[in-house]
Design an enzyme around this catalytic site. Structure first.
Site, PDB file in Angstrom:
ATOM      1  N   LYS A   1     -14.507   8.492  -3.681  1.00  0.00           N
ATOM      2  CA  LYS A   1     -15.726   8.843  -2.937  1.00  0.00           C
ATOM      3  C   LYS A   1     -16.238  10.217  -3.370  1.00  0.00           C
ATOM      4  O   LYS A   1     -17.445  10.425  -3.540  1.00  0.00           O
ATOM      5  CB  LYS A   1     -15.442   8.855  -1.421  1.00  0.00           C
ATOM      6  CG  LYS A   1     -15.081   7.477  -0.888  1.00  0.00           C
ATOM      7  CD  LYS A   1     -14.411   7.526   0.492  1.00  0.00           C
ATOM      8  CE  LYS A   1     -13.689   6.209   0.758  1.00  0.00           C
ATOM      9  NZ  LYS A   1     -12.745   6.260   1.882  1.00  0.00           N
TER      10      LYS A   1
ATOM     11  N   THR B   1      -8.423   6.670  -2.057  1.00  0.00           N
ATOM     12  CA  THR B   1      -9.787   6.164  -2.217  1.00  0.00           C
ATOM     13  C   THR B   1     -10.762   7.302  -1.977  1.00  0.00           C
ATOM     14  O   THR B   1     -11.892   7.276  -2.475  1.00  0.00           O
ATOM     15  CB  THR B   1     -10.073   5.006  -1.232  1.00  0.00           C
ATOM     16  OG1 THR B   1      -9.583   5.377   0.062  1.00  0.00           O
ATOM     17  CG2 THR B   1      -9.419   3.722  -1.684  1.00  0.00           C
TER      18      THR B   1
ATOM     19  N   HIS C   1       0.802  -1.236   0.000  1.00  0.00           N
ATOM     20  CA  HIS C   1       0.000   0.000   0.000  1.00  0.00           C
ATOM     21  C   HIS C   1       0.826   1.272   0.000  1.00  0.00           C
ATOM     22  O   HIS C   1       0.266   2.360   0.110  1.00  0.00           O
ATOM     23  CB  HIS C   1      -0.913   0.063   1.227  1.00  0.00           C
ATOM     24  CG  HIS C   1      -1.992  -0.955   1.230  1.00  0.00           C
ATOM     25  ND1 HIS C   1      -3.237  -0.724   0.691  1.00  0.00           N
ATOM     26  CD2 HIS C   1      -2.017  -2.208   1.698  1.00  0.00           C
ATOM     27  CE1 HIS C   1      -3.980  -1.800   0.845  1.00  0.00           C
ATOM     28  NE2 HIS C   1      -3.261  -2.724   1.458  1.00  0.00           N
TER      29      HIS C   1
ATOM     30  N   LYS D   1       1.117  14.604   0.844  1.00  0.00           N
ATOM     31  CA  LYS D   1      -0.243  14.908   0.364  1.00  0.00           C
ATOM     32  C   LYS D   1      -0.430  16.408   0.116  1.00  0.00           C
ATOM     33  O   LYS D   1      -1.401  16.839  -0.461  1.00  0.00           O
ATOM     34  CB  LYS D   1      -1.273  14.402   1.373  1.00  0.00           C
ATOM     35  CG  LYS D   1      -1.258  12.869   1.533  1.00  0.00           C
ATOM     36  CD  LYS D   1      -2.264  12.411   2.564  1.00  0.00           C
ATOM     37  CE  LYS D   1      -2.173  10.934   2.912  1.00  0.00           C
ATOM     38  NZ  LYS D   1      -2.865  10.048   1.971  1.00  0.00           N
TER      39      LYS D   1
ATOM     40  N   LYS E   1      -8.192  14.066   4.354  1.00  0.00           N
ATOM     41  CA  LYS E   1      -7.340  12.875   4.368  1.00  0.00           C
ATOM     42  C   LYS E   1      -6.305  13.067   5.466  1.00  0.00           C
ATOM     43  O   LYS E   1      -6.209  14.161   6.039  1.00  0.00           O
ATOM     44  CB  LYS E   1      -6.638  12.700   3.018  1.00  0.00           C
ATOM     45  CG  LYS E   1      -5.919  13.976   2.528  1.00  0.00           C
ATOM     46  CD  LYS E   1      -5.274  13.785   1.164  1.00  0.00           C
ATOM     47  CE  LYS E   1      -6.221  13.936   0.002  1.00  0.00           C
ATOM     48  NZ  LYS E   1      -6.435  12.728  -0.721  1.00  0.00           N
ATOM     49  N   ARG E   2      -5.509  12.022   5.778  1.00  0.00           N
ATOM     50  CA  ARG E   2      -4.446  12.207   6.759  1.00  0.00           C
ATOM     51  C   ARG E   2      -3.544  13.373   6.340  1.00  0.00           C
ATOM     52  O   ARG E   2      -3.362  13.629   5.148  1.00  0.00           O
ATOM     53  CB  ARG E   2      -3.625  10.918   6.880  1.00  0.00           C
ATOM     54  CG  ARG E   2      -4.343   9.794   7.598  1.00  0.00           C
ATOM     55  CD  ARG E   2      -4.637  10.152   9.045  1.00  0.00           C
ATOM     56  NE  ARG E   2      -3.430  10.130   9.832  1.00  0.00           N
ATOM     57  CZ  ARG E   2      -3.169   9.256  10.789  1.00  0.00           C
ATOM     58  NH1 ARG E   2      -4.050   8.328  11.109  1.00  0.00           N
ATOM     59  NH2 ARG E   2      -2.043   9.307  11.465  1.00  0.00           N
TER      60      ARG E   2
HETATM   61  C1  26V Z   1       2.045   1.927   7.987  1.00  0.00           C
HETATM   62  C2  26V Z   1       2.462   1.920   9.257  1.00  0.00           C
HETATM   63  C3  26V Z   1       3.894   1.846   9.518  1.00  0.00           C
HETATM   64  C4  26V Z   1       4.156   1.267  10.858  1.00  0.00           C
HETATM   65  C5  26V Z   1       3.395   1.966  11.930  1.00  0.00           C
HETATM   66  C6  26V Z   1       1.915   1.936  11.713  1.00  0.00           C
HETATM   67  C7  26V Z   1       1.525   1.971  10.299  1.00  0.00           C
HETATM   68  C8  26V Z   1       0.190   2.038  10.001  1.00  0.00           C
HETATM   69  C9  26V Z   1      -0.220   2.039   8.718  1.00  0.00           C
HETATM   70  C10 26V Z   1       0.700   1.985   7.706  1.00  0.00           C
HETATM   71  C11 26V Z   1       0.177   1.890   6.346  1.00  0.00           C
HETATM   72  C12 26V Z   1       0.388   3.050   5.521  1.00  0.00           C
HETATM   73  C13 26V Z   1      -0.009   2.686   4.159  1.00  0.00           C
HETATM   74  C14 26V Z   1      -1.351   3.232   3.754  1.00  0.00           C
HETATM   75  O1  26V Z   1      -2.253   3.491   4.508  1.00  0.00           O
HETATM   76  N1  26V Z   1      -1.451   3.362   2.478  1.00  0.00           N
HETATM   77  C15 26V Z   1      -2.618   3.865   1.849  1.00  0.00           C
HETATM   78  O2  26V Z   1      -3.382   2.761   1.407  1.00  0.00           O
HETATM   79  C16 26V Z   1      -4.561   3.152   0.743  1.00  0.00           C
HETATM   80  C17 26V Z   1      -5.325   1.895   0.426  1.00  0.00           C
HETATM   81  O3  26V Z   1      -4.605   1.129  -0.485  1.00  0.00           O
HETATM   82  C18 26V Z   1      -4.204   3.945  -0.502  1.00  0.00           C
HETATM   83  O4  26V Z   1      -5.387   4.370  -1.124  1.00  0.00           O
HETATM   84  C19 26V Z   1      -3.359   5.158  -0.141  1.00  0.00           C
HETATM   85  O5  26V Z   1      -2.921   5.814  -1.298  1.00  0.00           O
HETATM   86  C20 26V Z   1      -2.162   4.713   0.667  1.00  0.00           C
HETATM   87  O6  26V Z   1      -1.447   5.829   1.152  1.00  0.00           O
END
Ligand code: 26V
Length: 813
Positions: free
Chosen positions: A656, A652, A355, A550, A544-545
């Protein structure tokens, strides 16, 4: 299901009495909501039992979607719709003098996720049920979901999200299905006949208790399961030794150290802190999930070698990548399979979605930490790594030690979870076309070279029944009146709306609906923040975050530029604009928090300046989550999707917003590219660097942010305003932002893209003023949004990755 108003009232009154032991008039909204939830859960019960019985009777292959996050939001409204009893419930409650809307409001969001990845998991659960895929979620029941955000003096302040305080009516605790998870200790080896065996001894055991939530399919009798695990102390941990020594409090300390495992969701969404507790969480739910899958499989009385014909395990990012060694451990140590057979089963079962390409989000664990916590699992990883390196050398004939070192799962005392996930699964997918290309040709190029067929794309999708039907009932009614209700099950038929592109009466109705939605949001903003916004102005949203990639700061710098122009010329002929922001920053991400502060500070200045005649407003809506998104998105005119090209894997929110008729203002990043393909370039506004430009700059090191700053007086002016007392904050407040943009050479090309962004915003203004033109763009976006329904995405996962079939269920409630 069939339910008359009379029967509803009888059942509901019974539920009120059973759950509250009070007369209806003496009950609170919360009690009324809980009674309704309990009653619906009872209705669901037999469908759920039937679904599971039929899966078992037919021995169908089932999917288990492992994710650290499930951002499901609320259940009541959706469950009523999916059971087909929304209207009768509303009427029945009305007859009892209760507003269903009030009860829907009472439900707390289940916010067990950070952002895109967690919400995607929730949309996928819905889609699996709705298109009749036997597929379940497996995750963690965090006691505290993502923090509640408040804005105090312009700053983000975090408060705990105690979503469980009022009890969660949708879950079933299943203590009889609890399993044991083992941490620490060490491994003993011994021979059994001529087999080398391993025994994990001296470990600390923790009890994993599952809580199951039903996931309904849309009007199809399917009820899958979301199983979330909670950590509890195991009886013998409540050490009698402690008691006998009279050390009562220490026993509770130990209990606390166990329960802490599932206390909190880590609030970082793109930054891996490498915390031991997080690793514990990961192993905890992965091990629990796999143990329970094996128990279910064993009920089929089939040989273990058929496991991967009946089970598909999907890992949502690398967070559950320990599924690879854990399944291997169980198959080898407990089921006594040989390594090669176990490896074949494991890799056939497991598939992985990537992701993000953000380096700081890639999970890496120190080997010593992992060994300490998970001694046997780490041995398994070491063996996987040894064999992988052997394959590189012997099968792929790699001789370049440097390359082998880079590709290894373990090197320099670090375990790389992405490498483990890639080696241990049969499918690796990106989440949008561009993102998958970048994985294949850049970030994971070496792995793509040796495993070309493992890589594939599955562009993300959204739950259209939530983001259109639930969130925007006015628009839904208009669509239904115009093209019928086929789009609810088959959203691609939204394309039929394209026929109405030239239909003035239809476009007027569409305009009216958007306007009403904007009125509603304007009222909400007034109530919440005491800011008056003009519903006739352009509602331009970025929700968004908060993250530098971003580029919310590019947006607010542009707002400052518009303000400067208005100050120079208060009669400037500009369509009035309201810029609405929402989003949380990771609590430890200082610059992102400063961006929030900047937005609020600029908002304060602009919103209180009478001289600009209300032509500009800035709003930051606190505590963005599923519910707030549902209020905001239907009221948007413009959707800001302005990440640095190559950085946003998919997005996403972009989908929406388009589904609700907003026009996308975007860089060619993530799924924006596919949105452009769907709607055509005249119905989206594109600007900025391309991914290739970004990579070229990084490679050649020839970007100079200072040059751009010095060459553009309007840009220079707004940057200077951050630190020259123009804003009512201490002079050094925003130095960290300016430093990132100038001193550290603007990693995300905010300055480089600024001029092009400004021009794109100007085009937005021009298009908006031509109302028929704008409404045609809006309509085209709605009509083309069906392609992004998660139903289609999941269909592609099912056929292309999991190899599972749809299972229609025809029993009736
Ligand atoms: C990474 C980490 C790193 C370790 C600590 C906790 C933590 C929590 C979440 C993440 C994941 C980050 C990746 C993420 O959210 N990616 C997003 O995924 C969406 C669904 O595929 C996508 O639409 C977004 O573009 C993407 O940023």
């Amino acid at each position: 299901m069939k339910l008359t108003e009379e029967n509803f009232k009888i059942d509901y009154m019974a539920a009120i009495h059973a759950t509250t032991a009070r007369q209806l008039e003496d009950t609170s909204s919360l009690e009324r909501y809980n009674a309704l939830g309990q009653m619906i859960k009872d209705y669901i019960g037999s469908l759920w039992a039937n679904t599971n019985a039929s899966y078992r009777a037919d021995g169908v292959k089932q999917v288990y979607y492992f994710s650290m996050e499930f951002l499901t939001g609320k259940f009541l409204e959706n469950n009523l719709h999916y059971l087909g009893i929304y209207d009768v419930t509303r009427k029945g409650l009305r007859a009892l003098n209760i507003d269903l809307e009030d009860l829907i409001e009472v439900e707390m969001d289940q916010g067990l996720g950070n952002g895109g990845l967690g919400r995607l998991a929730a949309c996928f659960l819905d889609a699996m049920s709705s298109i009749s895929i036997p597929g379940h979620g497996c995750g963690i029941r965090y006691k505290n979901g993502l923090f509640e955000q408040k804005i105090i003096d312009g700053n983000q302040v975090e408060f705990p999200d105690r979503w469980l305080v009022n009890n969660n009516v949708w879950e079933y605790k299943r203590p009889n299905k609890a399993v044991e998870i083992r941490f620490n200790g060490h491994v003993e080896t011994y021979m059994e006949e001529d087999r080398l065996c391993f025994k994990h001894v001296g470990y600390d055991a923790v009890r994993a208790v599952p809580y199951d939530t039903p996931i309904l399919g849309y009007e199809n009798n399917t009820v899958n399961t979301l199983r979330l695990w909670s950590a509890e102390e195991i009886e013998d941990i409540f050490d009698f030794e402690y008691f006998s020594k009279g050390n009562y409090l220490s026993a509770f300390e130990k209990k606390h150290s166990v329960e802490i495992i599932t206390q909190i969701l880590y609030p970082n969404d793109a930054y891996d802190e490498g915390k031991l507790l997080r690793l514990k969480q990961e192993y905890f739910f992965v091990s629990a999930g796999i143990q329970s899958i094996i128990t279910t499989f064993k009920k089929l009385n089939l040989p273990m070698t058929e496991f991967s014909d009946r089970v598909a395990i999907h890992i949502n990012d690398t967070h559950p990548a320990l599924a690879v060694p854990e399944l291997m451990r169980i198959l080898v140590d407990e089921e006594r399979l040989d390594w090669d057979t176990a490896w074949r089963i494991t890799t056939n079962c497991i598939s992985y979605t990537n992701h993000t390409i953000m380096a700081e989000a890639l999970e890496k664990w120190p080997l010593y930490m992992m060994k300490d916590l998970l001694p046997r699992v780490t041995m398994v990883i070491e063996e996987i790594n040894r064999r992988f390196i052997d394959t590189l050398k012997n099968i792929h004939q790699y001789t370049d030690e440097n390359k082998i070192h880079q590709m290894a799962i373990i090197n320099d005392g670090i375990v790389k979870m992405a490498h483990l996930a890639i080696v241990g699964s049969h499918s690796i997918n990106g989440v949008a076309e561009l993102h998958t290309e970048i994985l294949k040709t850049r970030e994971l190029k070496d792995f793509h070279n040796i495993y070309p067929t493992k890589f594939n794309n599955k562009t993300n999708g959204i739950m259209h029944r939530h983001w259109l039907l639930n969130a925007n009932p006015r628009l839904t009614d208009l669509i239904e009146d115009t093209i019928g209700d086929g789009f609810k099950k088959n959203p691609i038929v939204l394309r039929d709306l394209l026929k109405y592109r030239e239909d003035k009466a239809f476009l007027d109705k569409l305009y009216e609906i958007k306007h009403q939605n904007k009125e509603d949001l304007a009222k909400f903003i007034k109530d919440k923040l005491d800011i008056s916004v003009d519903p006739y102005s352009i509602f331009d949203m970025q929700a968004k975050r908060i993250h530098e990639y971003k580029r919310q700061h590019m947006n607010i710098l542009h707002v400052m530029h518009l303000y400067n122009q208005l100050k120079e010329n208060p009669n400037l002929d500009m369509p009035p604009r309201t810029f609405i922001f929402a989003g949380k920053s990771a609590p430890s991400y200082y610059v992102a928090k400063q961006i929030i502060k900047l937005i609020n500070t600029v908002g304060h200045v602009i919103n209180n300046d009478k001289t600009i005649k209300n032509k500009l407003k800035v709003v930051f809506l606190p505590n963005y989550g599923v519910s707030l998104a549902g209020r905001m998105i239907p009221a948007a005119d413009v959707s800001e999707q302005i990440s640095t090209a190559s950085k946003e894997a998919s997005g996403t929110g972009n989908m929406k917003f388009m589904m609700n008729g907003a026009v996308t203002l975007a860089t060619l990043d993530g799924a924006n590219i596919e949105i452009r393909k769907e709607v055509g370039e005249n119905n989206i506004v594109i600007f900025g660097l391309r991914d290739k430009d970004v990579y070229d700059y990084y490679k050649n090191g020839n970007y100079n942010a200072f040059e751009v700053y010095n060459a553009d007086p309007a840009l220079k002016k707004v940057i200077d305003q951050l630190i020259n007392s123009f804003l009512p904050v201490p002079k050094d407040e925003f130095i960290p932002i300016v430093d990132r943009l100038l001193r550290f050479n603007d990693e995300y090309f905010v300055l480089k893209d600024f001029e092009d962004y400004r021009d794109a915003q100007e085009r937005i203004g021009l298009y908006y003023r031509n109302k028929p033109h704008w409404m045609k763009m809006s309509l085209t976006n709605i009509a083309c949004s069906g392609a992004f329904s998660a139903d289609y995405t999941i269909d592609k996962y099912a056929s292309g990755i999991w190899h599972v079939n749809r299972k229609s269920l025809d029993f009736k409630l």
